[in-house]
Design a protein around this motif. Structure first.
Motif, PDB file in Angstrom:
ATOM      1  N   GLN A  79       3.237 -22.152 -33.722  1.00  0.00           N
ATOM      2  CA  GLN A  79       4.564 -22.714 -33.946  1.00  0.00           C
ATOM      3  C   GLN A  79       5.501 -22.372 -32.787  1.00  0.00           C
ATOM      4  N   GLY A  83       8.013 -30.077 -37.112  1.00  0.00           N
ATOM      5  CA  GLY A  83       9.174 -29.279 -37.476  1.00  0.00           C
ATOM      6  C   GLY A  83      10.458 -30.051 -37.271  1.00  0.00           C
ATOM      7  N   SER A 140       3.899 -26.455 -41.927  1.00  0.00           N
ATOM      8  CA  SER A 140       2.612 -25.986 -41.430  1.00  0.00           C
ATOM      9  C   SER A 140       1.551 -25.758 -42.493  1.00  0.00           C
ATOM     10  N   HIS A 189       4.468 -24.205 -29.533  1.00  0.00           N
ATOM     11  CA  HIS A 189       4.834 -25.622 -29.535  1.00  0.00           C
ATOM     12  C   HIS A 189       6.346 -25.794 -29.423  1.00  0.00           C
ATOM     13  N   MET A 190       7.103 -24.913 -30.048  1.00  0.00           N
ATOM     14  CA  MET A 190       8.557 -24.993 -30.036  1.00  0.00           C
ATOM     15  C   MET A 190       9.118 -24.870 -28.622  1.00  0.00           C
ATOM     16  N   PRO A 230       2.233 -28.786 -34.678  1.00  0.00           N
ATOM     17  CA  PRO A 230       3.073 -28.281 -35.771  1.00  0.00           C
ATOM     18  C   PRO A 230       4.348 -29.129 -35.883  1.00  0.00           C
ATOM     19  N   TRP A 236      -1.194 -24.127 -39.342  1.00  0.00           N
ATOM     20  CA  TRP A 236      -0.644 -23.797 -38.029  1.00  0.00           C
ATOM     21  C   TRP A 236      -0.083 -22.383 -38.077  1.00  0.00           C
ATOM     22  N   PHE A 272       9.341 -25.454 -39.826  1.00  0.00           N
ATOM     23  CA  PHE A 272       8.093 -26.184 -39.615  1.00  0.00           C
ATOM     24  C   PHE A 272       7.546 -26.723 -40.942  1.00  0.00           C
ATOM     25  N   SER A 299       8.042 -21.199 -41.570  1.00  0.00           N
ATOM     26  CA  SER A 299       6.716 -21.807 -41.692  1.00  0.00           C
ATOM     27  C   SER A 299       6.736 -23.177 -42.344  1.00  0.00           C
TER      28      SER A 299
END
Length: 405
Positions: A318, A154, A125, A321-322, A152, A313, A123, A337
Motif C-alpha cells: 500500500q 484507494g 485491500s 503504491h501510494m 491496491p 495487499w 485503501f 487498510s
C-alpha cells in the motif's frame, strides 16, 4: 523480557512487549506523550524532565512535546532508542523507585488525538470485502473489477475529520436516492455503517518525486492503530460515480488512542497471501502481512471477528503504491487498510456485508435488530496480535456513539 515489575489487576494487552504510544492529559498538566503499560500511562515528558532519558536522544524535547509529531519525525534510530530505554525502566525493578511516582492510571487520563494527521488515504485491500460488495451491487457481473488484482485501490480522504476514540459521531446529511429512479433528496443518511480497519502511521517524510519501495516500509512507518472508517452508504452510492468516495466518507474516521510500534508486531508477521497475477515490479519485495485479530461490538454484542492476516495487499505494498507516482510522504500521514473481512459470514467487517445491504439484519443481545446504525448505537472495535511467549499485543479500543444533529 516480557514481565514488568509493575503488576496490574487484569490483562490489558499493554505489556512490556507492546509499549504503545499515545498522548495523555492528567489533572492540570498540559498534554504530553506517554507509553501505556498495564493499566497505567508512563508520561515520557515527566520522565524526561526527571532525567530518566538523559543521553538517549540528542534532544529530549522530542519527549516533552505535547504530541507524538516530533518523535514520529525523529526516525527509526530514535524510535528504537526510546523503546529500549522505556523497556529498561519498566522492566527492571531497579528503576521502580524512580518510575512509580510518575505513573498515572489509564482510567484517570484523557486521550487527545496522539499526532497531527497530515494526509489520510484509505485503501480497499481485503479481497473478501471487495468481492462481497461486488456481489451485492453487481450480481450479474464478476465481483472484482479488472484492476483490483493489479494494484491496491484507494482514495484520498479528509485528514481534518480523523478523530480519536470516544469522539461522538454525528449522523451526516447528504444527497441520496430514496428509491431507484426517484429524484434525489437531501437529509440524514439512513444507511450509516462501520468499517473495521487497521491504519499505519508514517513518521519519516519524503520529498516530492521520491518513491518508497516495498522493502523500505519500516524506514518510514512508526506503528499501527485501529480504524473505524464510518460510511454513509446511501450518500456514497449516489455520489461515488465516476470519481469515488467523497461526502459519504469524509464526515468522520475514528482511530484508537494508542499507536502500537512496528517493533511490537514482530511476532505477528505472516507470509502474505498468494497474489495472482504477480504484481508489477514496484509492488514486489520483502514484505509481510500481520496476524491481527479484530473484533466488532455493537451495543455490547460481538457481531464480527475479522482476520487481518488474509489481507490481499500488504501494508508495505500500500505504501509503495501510494508513493509510486512521486507523491511525498509527510510526518503524520495515516493510511488505512480498508474494511477487513474474512471468508466466513461472521468475519465481515462492515454492516453492509453482515446484513447483505440490510436484507438480513443482525440480532443483538437485547433482541433488537440492525441493518444499519441507529442513533444512540455504540460501536467498539478491538484488536490484538500474538506476542512473545504466548502474550497478546493489545491495540486498545476504538469507540464511537451515533448522535443526530
Amino acid at each position: 523480557m516480557t514481565d514488568s515489575w509493575l503488576t496490574t489487576p487484569e490483562p490489558t494487552g499493554f505489556g512490556l512487549d507492546n509499549l504503545p504510544y499515545g498522548t495523555v492529559v492528567h489533572g492540570d498538566r498540559p498534554p504530553q506523550i506517554a507509553i501505556a503499560i498495564g493499566g497505567h500511562a508512563f508520561p515520557l515528558g515527566a520522565a524526561a524532565e526527571a532525567g530518566l532519558f538523559d543521553g538517549v536522544l540528542p534532544d529530549t524535547g522530542v519527549l516533552t512535546a505535547p504530541n507524538l509529531d516530533r518523535l514520529l519525525a525523529a526516525g527509526p534510530a530514535a524510535w528504537r532508542a526510546v523503546r529500549a530505554r522505556a523497556t529498561e525502566l519498566l522492566g527492571s525493578r531497579s528503576h521502580a523507585e524512580a518510575v512509580r511516582p510518575l505513573l498515572v492510571r489509564l482510567d484517570a487520563v484523557s486521550n487527545p488525538l496522539p499526532f497531527t494527521v497530515a494526509d489520510y488515504v484509505d485503501f480497499y485491500s481485503s479481497r473478501e470485502h471487495a468481492e462481497n460488495l461486488g456481489r451485492i451491487f453487481r450480481p450479474d457481473s464478476a465481483p472484482l473489477l479488472p484492476n483490483w488484482t493489479h494494484l491496491p485501490i484507494g482514495y484520498h480522504g479528509r485528514s481534518g475529520t480523523v478523530v480519536v476514540s470516544g469522539t461522538p459521531i454525528m449522523r451526516p446529511h447528504g444527497q441520496r436516492l430514496p428509491a431507484p429512479g426517484a429524484e434525489p433528496v437531501f437529509g440524514p443518511t439512513t444507511r450509516l455503517d462501520i468499517e473495521a480497519e487497521v491504519g499505519f502511521v508514517v513518521g519519516v517524510p519524503t520529498r516530492m518525486g521520491q518513491t518508497v519501495s516495498v522493502d523500505e516500509f519500516a524506514d518510514h512507518v512508526f506503528g499501527a492503530v485501529l480504524v473505524n472508517d464510518w460510511s454513509a452508504r446511501d450518500i456514497q452510492a449516489w455520489e461515488y460515480q465516476p470519481l469515488g468516495p467523497f461526502l459519504g466518507k469524509s464526515f468522520a474516521t475514528s482511530i484508537s488512542p494508542w499507536i502500537v510500534p512496528l517493533e511490537a508486531l514482530a511476532e505477528a508477521r505472516v507470509a502474505p497471501p498468494r497474489q495472482d497475477p504477480v504484481p508489477l515490479p514496484h509492488l514486489l519485495g520483502d514484505h509481510w502481512g500481520y496476524d491481527l485479530s479484530l473484533r466488532v461490538d455493537l451495543n455490547g454484542t460481538t457481531v464480527s471477528r475479522p482476520p487481518f492476516a488474509g489481507l490481499y495487499w500488504t501494508p508495505a505494498q500500500q505504501l509503495a503504491h501510494m508513493t509510486s507516482n512521486g507523491a511525498s510522504l509527510r510526518t503524520g500521514d495515516l493510511f488505512a487498510s480498508g474494511t477487513v473481512s474474512g471468508p466466513q459470514p461472521g468475519q465481515r467487517g462492515s454492516l453492509i456485508e453482515l446484513t447483505w445491504n440490510g436484507a438480513e439484519p443482525v440480532r443483538l443481545a437485547d433482541g433488537s435488530t440492525r441493518g444499519f446504525l441507529a442513533d444512540g448505537d455504540t460501536v467498539v472495535l478491538g484488536g490484538s496480535a500474538p506476542g512473545r511467549d504466548g502474550t497478546r499485543i493489545g491495540f486498545g479500543a476504538v469507540t464511537g456513539t451515533i448522535h443526530s444533529r
